[in-house]
Design an enzyme around this catalytic site. Structure first.
Site, PDB file in Angstrom:
ATOM      1  N   ILE A 235      11.624 -11.271  -7.319  1.00  0.00           N
ATOM      2  CA  ILE A 235      11.041 -10.033  -7.859  1.00  0.00           C
ATOM      3  C   ILE A 235       9.921  -9.581  -6.929  1.00  0.00           C
ATOM      4  O   ILE A 235       9.077 -10.388  -6.533  1.00  0.00           O
ATOM      5  CB  ILE A 235      10.568 -10.221  -9.322  1.00  0.00           C
ATOM      6  CG1 ILE A 235      10.013  -8.908  -9.873  1.00  0.00           C
ATOM      7  CG2 ILE A 235       9.543 -11.344  -9.476  1.00  0.00           C
ATOM      8  CD1 ILE A 235       9.956  -8.858 -11.389  1.00  0.00           C
TER       9      ILE A 235
ATOM     10  N   GLY B 135      -1.323  -3.790   0.136  1.00  0.00           N
ATOM     11  CA  GLY B 135      -2.515  -3.051  -0.290  1.00  0.00           C
ATOM     12  C   GLY B 135      -3.077  -3.508  -1.627  1.00  0.00           C
ATOM     13  O   GLY B 135      -4.179  -3.104  -2.012  1.00  0.00           O
TER      14      GLY B 135
ATOM     15  N   GLU C 273       6.305 -14.629 -18.226  1.00  0.00           N
ATOM     16  CA  GLU C 273       5.947 -15.204 -16.920  1.00  0.00           C
ATOM     17  C   GLU C 273       4.599 -15.932 -17.030  1.00  0.00           C
ATOM     18  O   GLU C 273       4.404 -16.981 -16.422  1.00  0.00           O
ATOM     19  CB  GLU C 273       5.886 -14.085 -15.865  1.00  0.00           C
ATOM     20  CG  GLU C 273       5.614 -14.627 -14.465  1.00  0.00           C
ATOM     21  CD  GLU C 273       5.685 -13.565 -13.372  1.00  0.00           C
ATOM     22  OE1 GLU C 273       6.209 -12.462 -13.618  1.00  0.00           O
ATOM     23  OE2 GLU C 273       5.202 -13.853 -12.268  1.00  0.00           O
TER      24      GLU C 273
ATOM     25  N   GLY D 208      -0.632 -12.288 -12.290  1.00  0.00           N
ATOM     26  CA  GLY D 208      -1.859 -11.583 -12.709  1.00  0.00           C
ATOM     27  C   GLY D 208      -3.020 -12.554 -12.564  1.00  0.00           C
ATOM     28  O   GLY D 208      -2.971 -13.657 -13.128  1.00  0.00           O
TER      29      GLY D 208
HETATM   30  C1  FAD Z   1       2.231 -18.132  -3.705  1.00  0.00           C
HETATM   31  C2  FAD Z   1       2.320 -16.762  -4.288  1.00  0.00           C
HETATM   32  C3  FAD Z   1       3.511 -16.337  -4.853  1.00  0.00           C
HETATM   33  C4  FAD Z   1       3.621 -15.042  -5.351  1.00  0.00           C
HETATM   34  N1  FAD Z   1       4.830 -14.603  -5.812  1.00  0.00           N
HETATM   35  C5  FAD Z   1       4.985 -13.286  -6.110  1.00  0.00           C
HETATM   36  C6  FAD Z   1       6.265 -12.745  -6.391  1.00  0.00           C
HETATM   37  O1  FAD Z   1       7.269 -13.464  -6.427  1.00  0.00           O
HETATM   38  N2  FAD Z   1       6.372 -11.416  -6.626  1.00  0.00           N
HETATM   39  C7  FAD Z   1       5.294 -10.596  -6.604  1.00  0.00           C
HETATM   40  O2  FAD Z   1       5.459  -9.402  -6.819  1.00  0.00           O
HETATM   41  N3  FAD Z   1       4.057 -11.074  -6.344  1.00  0.00           N
HETATM   42  C8  FAD Z   1       3.883 -12.393  -6.080  1.00  0.00           C
HETATM   43  N4  FAD Z   1       2.637 -12.882  -5.783  1.00  0.00           N
HETATM   44  C9  FAD Z   1       1.509 -11.971  -5.744  1.00  0.00           C
HETATM   45  C10 FAD Z   1       0.466 -12.176  -6.832  1.00  0.00           C
HETATM   46  O3  FAD Z   1       0.969 -11.783  -8.080  1.00  0.00           O
HETATM   47  C11 FAD Z   1      -0.778 -11.404  -6.406  1.00  0.00           C
HETATM   48  O4  FAD Z   1      -1.347 -12.114  -5.305  1.00  0.00           O
HETATM   49  C12 FAD Z   1      -1.808 -11.235  -7.498  1.00  0.00           C
HETATM   50  O5  FAD Z   1      -1.325 -10.396  -8.503  1.00  0.00           O
HETATM   51  C13 FAD Z   1      -3.129 -10.691  -6.976  1.00  0.00           C
HETATM   52  O6  FAD Z   1      -2.945  -9.555  -6.178  1.00  0.00           O
HETATM   53  P1  FAD Z   1      -3.669  -9.483  -4.747  1.00  0.00           P
HETATM   54  O7  FAD Z   1      -3.346 -10.743  -4.042  1.00  0.00           O
HETATM   55  O8  FAD Z   1      -3.322  -8.222  -4.115  1.00  0.00           O
HETATM   56  O9  FAD Z   1      -5.213  -9.536  -5.080  1.00  0.00           O
HETATM   57  P2  FAD Z   1      -6.153  -8.269  -5.359  1.00  0.00           P
HETATM   58  O10 FAD Z   1      -5.525  -7.425  -6.393  1.00  0.00           O
HETATM   59  O11 FAD Z   1      -6.525  -7.656  -4.073  1.00  0.00           O
HETATM   60  O12 FAD Z   1      -7.428  -8.988  -5.972  1.00  0.00           O
HETATM   61  C14 FAD Z   1      -8.490  -9.547  -5.173  1.00  0.00           C
HETATM   62  C15 FAD Z   1      -9.578 -10.061  -6.127  1.00  0.00           C
HETATM   63  O13 FAD Z   1     -10.087  -8.956  -6.897  1.00  0.00           O
HETATM   64  C16 FAD Z   1     -10.014  -9.271  -8.260  1.00  0.00           C
HETATM   65  N5  FAD Z   1      -9.757  -8.057  -9.045  1.00  0.00           N
HETATM   66  C17 FAD Z   1      -8.826  -7.102  -8.828  1.00  0.00           C
HETATM   67  N6  FAD Z   1      -8.875  -6.166  -9.791  1.00  0.00           N
HETATM   68  C18 FAD Z   1      -9.861  -6.536 -10.641  1.00  0.00           C
HETATM   69  C19 FAD Z   1     -10.393  -5.985 -11.850  1.00  0.00           C
HETATM   70  N7  FAD Z   1      -9.913  -4.862 -12.384  1.00  0.00           N
HETATM   71  N8  FAD Z   1     -11.417  -6.631 -12.428  1.00  0.00           N
HETATM   72  C20 FAD Z   1     -11.910  -7.770 -11.904  1.00  0.00           C
HETATM   73  N9  FAD Z   1     -11.443  -8.341 -10.783  1.00  0.00           N
HETATM   74  C21 FAD Z   1     -10.440  -7.735 -10.160  1.00  0.00           C
HETATM   75  C22 FAD Z   1      -8.836 -10.234  -8.381  1.00  0.00           C
HETATM   76  O14 FAD Z   1      -8.901 -10.972  -9.573  1.00  0.00           O
HETATM   77  C23 FAD Z   1      -9.032 -11.068  -7.150  1.00  0.00           C
HETATM   78  O15 FAD Z   1      -9.989 -12.063  -7.396  1.00  0.00           O
HETATM   79  C24 FAD Z   1       2.489 -14.187  -5.329  1.00  0.00           C
HETATM   80  C25 FAD Z   1       1.295 -14.643  -4.803  1.00  0.00           C
HETATM   81  C26 FAD Z   1       1.201 -15.890  -4.273  1.00  0.00           C
HETATM   82  C27 FAD Z   1      -0.119 -16.326  -3.663  1.00  0.00           C
END
Ligand code: FAD
Length: 378
Positions: free
Chosen positions: A124, A130, A243, A365
């Site tokens: 997925i 970004g 999930e 999330g």
């Molecule tokens: C090993 C791994 C497997 C994954 N597998 C999948 C997958 O199969 N499919 C998929 O689609 N995604 C996947 N992900 C992605 C994962 O869901 C995202 O990394 C996660 O949702 C966070 O998004 P980001 O990394 O862009 O962080 P960002 O959104 O950039 O967040 C950075 C920091 O800001 C904080 N933050 C952001 N918004 C807020 C808010 N409103 N209030 C307070 N704090 C906030 C966050 O908590 C975090 O600490 C995976 C990630 C990893 C590391």
């Protein structure tokens, strides 16, 4: 520990066969897969042959038609052995339910039976370079052109990214809208313009082929749309609750296993003429962890009962994800400390579990987003 009430004898027999399969057929290869950065297709096919993929999908679509307790058992046994490379839960219990719940009979017929045998691996793709937390702001587009959608954009951190044959992709079908502009479109990996990027090097879950993906004007038939146009965000919010329960299932089972490893280790390791477990600090630490894990287990199992009754609300699912993954971080850190220097050596399961667990507070999330979701209901 307080006896669990979720499972019948039949479930426990199933657990035995899953445990035997994972211990004998998969666990001995996990280290090699960590080095390669992916799990080979034969492991998927073997799991499929055993009926361990897509268990909760009805038989008419190739699954086993079992209740979700069987999925829970599969996840628990995988977590107990810390086989974090296997993307089975995401394939069987995240992607397959989207197709089952929102797909057309033709879509179910085309994809689910092959997913159940391991002929197709699914993934997925929501997160983009970004940002992942702000799903409404995704930039990948699916523009309608005659009988097709043309998909352009980029995704990252995608579990099963190098090996998957099918990608459920979150796209904007209406760029002028936020959540209401999001749709889910299935993209087969052999479509022209689809490219896999790097297999990402990670702190943990090293056998997992987490990857970047590129969509360069990928044309798919409009019949690859899952559900209705513009409803993708709503579907994701609905499915993300389950999930998030996966995170809880993995967290608690992994902590239970880690406690066992640590109790065994501190009984055999000696310092100052006695077993490490005889120091009051070790016993108090273990006692605190055992208590926390028991509390986590009861909370989780009660919420799983609610899932089975179709009554678990999304806020409580967020609480499970938040609390159990925070607990897992604390428990594994304390367990690692009780292993001394060996706790820093990759050959010890506690070391791998510690590294692998860190992502539990991030994916599905982040825990900050969980607090936001819970906070909004106050
Ligand atoms: C090993 C791994 C497997 C994954 N597998 C999948 C997958 O199969 N499919 C998929 O689609 N995604 C996947 N992900 C992605 C994962 O869901 C995202 O990394 C996660 O949702 C966070 O998004 P980001 O990394 O862009 O962080 P960002 O959104 O950039 O967040 C950075 C920091 O800001 C904080 N933050 C952001 N918004 C807020 C808010 N409103 N209030 C307070 N704090 C906030 C966050 O908590 C975090 O600490 C995976 C990630 C990893 C590391």
């Amino acid at each position: 520990m307080i006896a669990r009430t979720l499972f019948s004898e039949e479930h426990e027999m199933f657990r035995e066969s899953v445990r035997r399969f994972m211990e004998r057929e998969l666990a001995p290869h996990h280290e090699e897969w960590e080095e390669k950065g992916e799990v080979p297709r034969w492991a998927w096919k073997k799991a499929g042959e055993q009926g361990f993929l897509c268990v909760a999908i009805p038989e008419e679509w190739g699954g086993v038609g079992a209740d979700r307790r069987y999925s829970i058992i599969l996840m628990e046994e995988q977590a107990r052995l810390n086989l974090t490379g296997l993307g089975f839960p995401l394939h069987s219990d995240i992607v397959a339910p989207y197709i089952h719940h929102y797909g057309t009979p033709d879509q179910k017929r085309a994809w689910l039976p092959k997913m159940a045998t391991g002929d197709y691996i699914a993934a997925i793709a929501m997160t983009e370079p970004g940002g992942g937390s702000d799903l409404q702001a995704i930039r990948t587009t699916a523009i309608r052109d005659g009988d097709d959608y043309v998909i352009s954009g980029q995704k990252t951190f995608i579990t099963n990214g190098q090996t998957a044959d099918l990608f459920l992709v979150a796209c904007k079908t209406d760029r002028s809208e936020g959540a209401r502009g999001i749709s889910l479109v299935m993209v087969e990996a052999d479509r022209a313009g689809f490219e896999r990027g790097r297999r990402l090097k990670k702190l943990g879950t090293k056998a997992q082929d987490t990857s970047e993906l590129f969509f360069n004007e990928v044309r798919v038939p409009a019949t690859n749309l899952i559900g209705e146009e513009g409803k993708g965000f709503g579907y994701m919010m609905q499915e993300l609750a389950w999930e998030r329960m996966h995170v809880g299932i993995q967290a608690v089972s992994c902590c239970e296993a880690a406690l066992d490893w640590t109790i065994d280790y501190t009984k055999s390791r000696r310092a100052f003429g006695k077993a490490v477990i005889e120091f009051q600090n070790s016993r108090f630490t273990l006692a605190e962890m055992k208590t926390e894990v028991q509390v986590g287990r009861i909370f989780l199992d009660r919420c799983l009962e609610l899932v089975l009754e179709g009554k678990l609300d999304t806020t409580t699912a967020a609480m499970v994800k938040l609390w159990t993954s925070e607990m897992q971080g604390k428990v594994l850190d304390a367990c690692l400390q009780l292993h001394g220097g060996y706790g820093f050596m990759w050959e010890y399961p506690i070391t791998r579990a510690f590294a692998d667990a860190r992502v539990q507070r991030i994916y599905a999330g982040t825990n900050e987003i969980m607090k936001e979701l819970i906070g909004r209901t106050l």
